[in-house]
Design an enzyme around this catalytic site. Structure first.
Site, PDB file in Angstrom:
ATOM      1  N   HIS B 138      27.469  31.068 -12.010  1.00 29.73           N
ATOM      2  CA  HIS B 138      26.664  29.874 -12.734  1.00 29.73           C
ATOM      3  C   HIS B 138      27.408  29.966 -14.086  1.00 29.73           C
ATOM      4  O   HIS B 138      27.741  30.713 -14.670  1.00 29.73           O
ATOM      5  CB  HIS B 138      25.246  30.173 -12.708  1.00 29.73           C
ATOM      6  CG  HIS B 138      24.282  29.098 -13.289  1.00 29.73           C
ATOM      7  ND1 HIS B 138      24.061  28.648 -14.793  1.00 29.73           N
ATOM      8  CD2 HIS B 138      23.812  28.218 -12.716  1.00 29.73           C
ATOM      9  CE1 HIS B 138      23.183  27.956 -14.755  1.00 29.73           C
ATOM     10  NE2 HIS B 138      22.918  27.308 -13.655  1.00 29.73           N
ATOM     11  N   ASP B 215      23.148  39.001 -12.242  1.00 31.73           N
ATOM     12  CA  ASP B 215      22.205  37.793 -12.059  1.00 31.73           C
ATOM     13  C   ASP B 215      21.386  37.432 -10.753  1.00 31.73           C
ATOM     14  O   ASP B 215      22.220  37.209  -9.944  1.00 31.73           O
ATOM     15  CB  ASP B 215      23.398  36.386 -12.345  1.00 31.73           C
ATOM     16  CG  ASP B 215      22.668  35.253 -12.356  1.00 31.73           C
ATOM     17  OD1 ASP B 215      21.402  35.129 -11.926  1.00 31.73           O
ATOM     18  OD2 ASP B 215      23.549  34.180 -12.669  1.00 31.73           O
ATOM     19  N   GLN B 218      18.879  33.454  -8.136  1.00 31.75           N
ATOM     20  CA  GLN B 218      18.819  33.059  -6.848  1.00 31.75           C
ATOM     21  C   GLN B 218      18.237  34.165  -5.893  1.00 31.75           C
ATOM     22  O   GLN B 218      17.412  33.802  -5.249  1.00 31.75           O
ATOM     23  CB  GLN B 218      20.009  32.514  -6.190  1.00 31.75           C
ATOM     24  CG  GLN B 218      20.485  31.161  -6.979  1.00 31.75           C
ATOM     25  CD  GLN B 218      19.142  30.009  -7.060  1.00 31.75           C
ATOM     26  OE1 GLN B 218      18.516  29.941  -6.016  1.00 31.75           O
ATOM     27  NE2 GLN B 218      19.397  29.403  -7.996  1.00 31.75           N
ATOM     28  N   LYS B 241      11.953  30.275 -10.930  1.00 32.04           N
ATOM     29  CA  LYS B 241      12.552  30.001  -9.393  1.00 32.04           C
ATOM     30  C   LYS B 241      12.029  30.958  -8.590  1.00 32.04           C
ATOM     31  O   LYS B 241      12.246  30.783  -7.338  1.00 32.04           O
ATOM     32  CB  LYS B 241      14.135  30.330  -9.690  1.00 32.04           C
ATOM     33  CG  LYS B 241      14.974  29.438 -10.372  1.00 32.04           C
ATOM     34  CD  LYS B 241      16.332  29.725 -10.246  1.00 32.04           C
ATOM     35  CE  LYS B 241      17.137  29.229 -11.474  1.00 32.04           C
ATOM     36  NZ  LYS B 241      17.804  27.849 -11.302  1.00 32.04           N
ATOM     37  N   CYS B 379      26.261  23.430 -11.966  1.00 34.10           N
ATOM     38  CA  CYS B 379      26.536  24.394 -13.074  1.00 34.10           C
ATOM     39  C   CYS B 379      27.432  25.462 -12.800  1.00 34.10           C
ATOM     40  O   CYS B 379      27.543  26.584 -13.113  1.00 34.10           O
ATOM     41  CB  CYS B 379      25.491  25.035 -13.757  1.00 34.10           C
ATOM     42  SG  CYS B 379      24.303  24.057 -14.558  1.00 34.10           S
TER      43      CYS B 379
END
Ligand SMILES: Cc1ncc(COP(=O)(O)O)c(C=O)c1O
Lengths: 158, 422
Positions: B138, B215, B218, B241, B379
């Protein structure tokens, strides 16, 4: 016509499939790149001027059906007109696609000719930028010398 | 008339393993109609919807608990502080961290990455050092590192991927060298759905003593995250999220790194004493939490975590796998649809292109059917460049999505075909 059918009416789909003036002009007087960084739509517009007259115009690039059809229709509308006339068309077109669809003022479509087909965009706020991208690029080209780059996010314009 | 015990038995026999209709009841927004059609929300990778419990937590906080934390002796301040720190404990359990002091509240994934870049990065990365990221990051895990490289004269190296959207581990190993000082990679790709072999990536890095940031933006809503098992050095995710509020997230960092790092921002709460000559910094995690934090949303995020762990990741993962399989088949059966991101290990994300129809047009037509998908580059412009496409339409699932909604998506795409004659 329902919103969606009006948005994607045959004239627009046709300009999307067979864009007019979809050409690069070698040695163009003016060249401007218009892009929308949010969705990746990207067009280059080529202009040949004769004083204040737009003698020839071409565009290349890729994007959604609305942005491409609008760019194509724009080229047909401004070819052979003066800078001043082109800017006036831009103003009218901009007013058309950004009008408030909830107040009952009829859009002034007649004087815009085939550009009026994009009137339906006003019902889709997320797509106004698509319809006006090429126009912003043209405006940038007419008001700069040689090469320029115009982004839809420069001043949060639509 | 059935007796009580009889009906209990039939219920057990007929109860589906995962009662999605009951779960949907917990999300008030899902009852909504959009353009006269039932909302089909398939944009969960952008942000998830919030269960009533999270909404109630925010209301309860502002109605009965609001006060500043860590600085009052009065009743409300104590309650607010207690709730705030309780939420930190929930995040710790959620990630299986060793210690609550390793959990730092930030605005979200983006701020978490920037925090590590500004503190660890600025202190330990210098000229000609190398930072490794992957081809499917991202922008929030690309740009901060580019800024650092620019500032320090360091170099960014990128792990490439294959046409299915899987990272090439052989290439990754070739990138590792004595100048590699940091690795920052995405666990689950938001634009391709790929679940990366993050544990292997970390192992290889640790053989050389290189710290790794994951990261988890998600991953956190789809998989059971275990930072202990992964042995990652940093992990970041966003509350919004994971069924929590916007504007809040958490950074996990190993104590040994957090202690060596300079503070992120200066201000109140992050100090233990201040004179005009010298300031001593507060202990972990407060050293990294300057100023009045986003108290309400921290507590709300805690409730979101309670909710998702209450449903259970075992059930979630199994259900979403079925949903993904069904959706992949349904979309593949539509002529012209090409799915971008076909990794063997995938989470509930389907990116696709549709013949010559631009993603934006697909999105507008689906929207008129009440279906929310994301269109654009998500993104992740380098991913789009890698696949030679300007944009995709993306359907991303949560455990409250249904097979029926996938069918609605397929119907919507047939409508696109009708309009465009594609
Ligand atoms: C993989 C990934 N990383 C980072 C981010 C950034 O998260 P946020 O915008 O919540 O900071 C996102 C969210 O769009 C994401 O999907």
């Amino acid at each position: 016509m329902s919103g969606l059918n009006e948005l994607y009416q045959e004239l627009i789909l046709d300009h999307n499939r067979n864009p007019r003036n979809f050409k690069k002009i070698e040695n163009a007087d003016k060249l401007v790149e218009g892009y929308n960084p949010l969705c990746g739509d990207h067009y280059t517009i080529y202009l040949n001027m004769d004083g204040d007259l737009i003698k020839d115009i071409g565009f290349q690039g890729a994007g959604c059906a609305i942005s491409k059809a609008s760019a194509s229709m724009m080229t047909t509308a401004v070819k052979g007109v003066t800078k001043k006339e082109a800017e006036e068309l831009f103003t009218k077109f901009h007013a058309l696609v950004t009008r408030d669809v909830h107040d009952n003022n009829e859009a002034n479509i007649e004087e815009l000719g085939c550009l009026g087909a994009l009137a339906g965009v006003a019902e889709f706020p997320a797509r106004i930028k698509c319809a006006s991208l090429a126009w912003h690029a043209l405006h940038g080209a007419l008001n700069s010398e040689g090469k320029a780059v115009v982004s839809t996010e420069d001043s949060k314009k639509d | 008339m059935k007796t009580q015990s009889q009906s209990a038995v039939t219920e057990i026999e007929t109860a589906p393993s995962f009662d999605v209709q009951r779960i949907r009841e917990d999300f008030p927004i899902l009852k909504q109609k959009v353009h006269g059609k039932p909302l089909v929300y398939l944009d969960n990778a952008a942000t998830s919807q919030k269960p009533q419990a999270v909404i109630d937590t925010l209301t309860r906080y502002y109605v009965g608990q609001n006060a500043n934390i860590h600085r009052g002796v009065h009743y409300l301040s104590e309650i607010a502080t207690y709730e705030y720190e309780k939420a930190r404990g929930k995040v710790k359990l959620f990630l299986n961290a060793a210690d609550s002091r390793e959990i730092i509240f930030v605005r979200g994934t983006t701020e978490g990455i920037n925090l590590v870049k500004d503190t660890y990065g600025r202190k330990f990365i210098g000229k000609d050092d190398e930072i490794i990221i992957s081809a499917m990051e991202h922008h929030s895990n690309i740009v901060p590192w580019q800024l650092l490289c620019e500032e320090k004269g360091a170099k960014l190296r990128v792990i490439p991927m294959n046409d299915r959207g899987e990272l090439l581990l052989d290439e990754y190993e070739k990138l590792l060298n004595d100048r590699t000082k940091f690795i920052s990679v995405v666990y689950v790709s938001n634009s391709l759905g790929t679940i990366n072999p993050i544990k292997k990536i970390i192992q290889r890095a640790h053989e050389r003593g290189i710290p790794v940031l994951v990261d988890g933006a998600q991953a956190a809503s789809h998989l059971k995250v275990d930072v202990h098992d992964l042995d990652c050095d940093f992990f970041v995710f966003s509350g919004h999220k994971v069924f929590g509020p916007t504007g809040i997230g958490a950074l996990y960092g190993k104590t040994k790194y957090l202690e060596q790092m300079p503070p992120y921002q200066g201000g109140g709460d992050m100090i233990s004493s201040v004179t005009f000559e010298k300031t001593t910094y507060n202990v972990l995690p407060y050293k990294f939490e300057a100023g009045t934090p986003n108290i309400a949303d921290v507590i709300g995020m805690g409730t979101g975590i309670d909710y998702v762990t209450g449903v259970g990741f075992e059930a979630i993962t199994a259900y979403e796998k079925e949903l993904l399989k069904y959706a992949t088949e349904a979309l593949s059966n539509i002529e012209g649809v090409r799915i971008i991101g076909t990794a063997k290990e995938k989470a509930g994300v389907i990116s696709f292109v549709f013949g010559t129809v631009h993603a934006h047009d697909v999105g507008t037509i689906l929207d008129q059917e009440g279906i929310a998908v994301r269109t654009g580059h998500h993104c992740t412009q380098p991913v789009m460049q890698r696949f030679g496409i300007p944009a995709t339409a993306r359907a991303s699932f949560a455990f409250y999505n249904t097979i029926g909604e996938v069918d609605a998506l397929a119907r919507g795409l047939r409508k696109v075909k009708e309009i465009f004659g594609a």
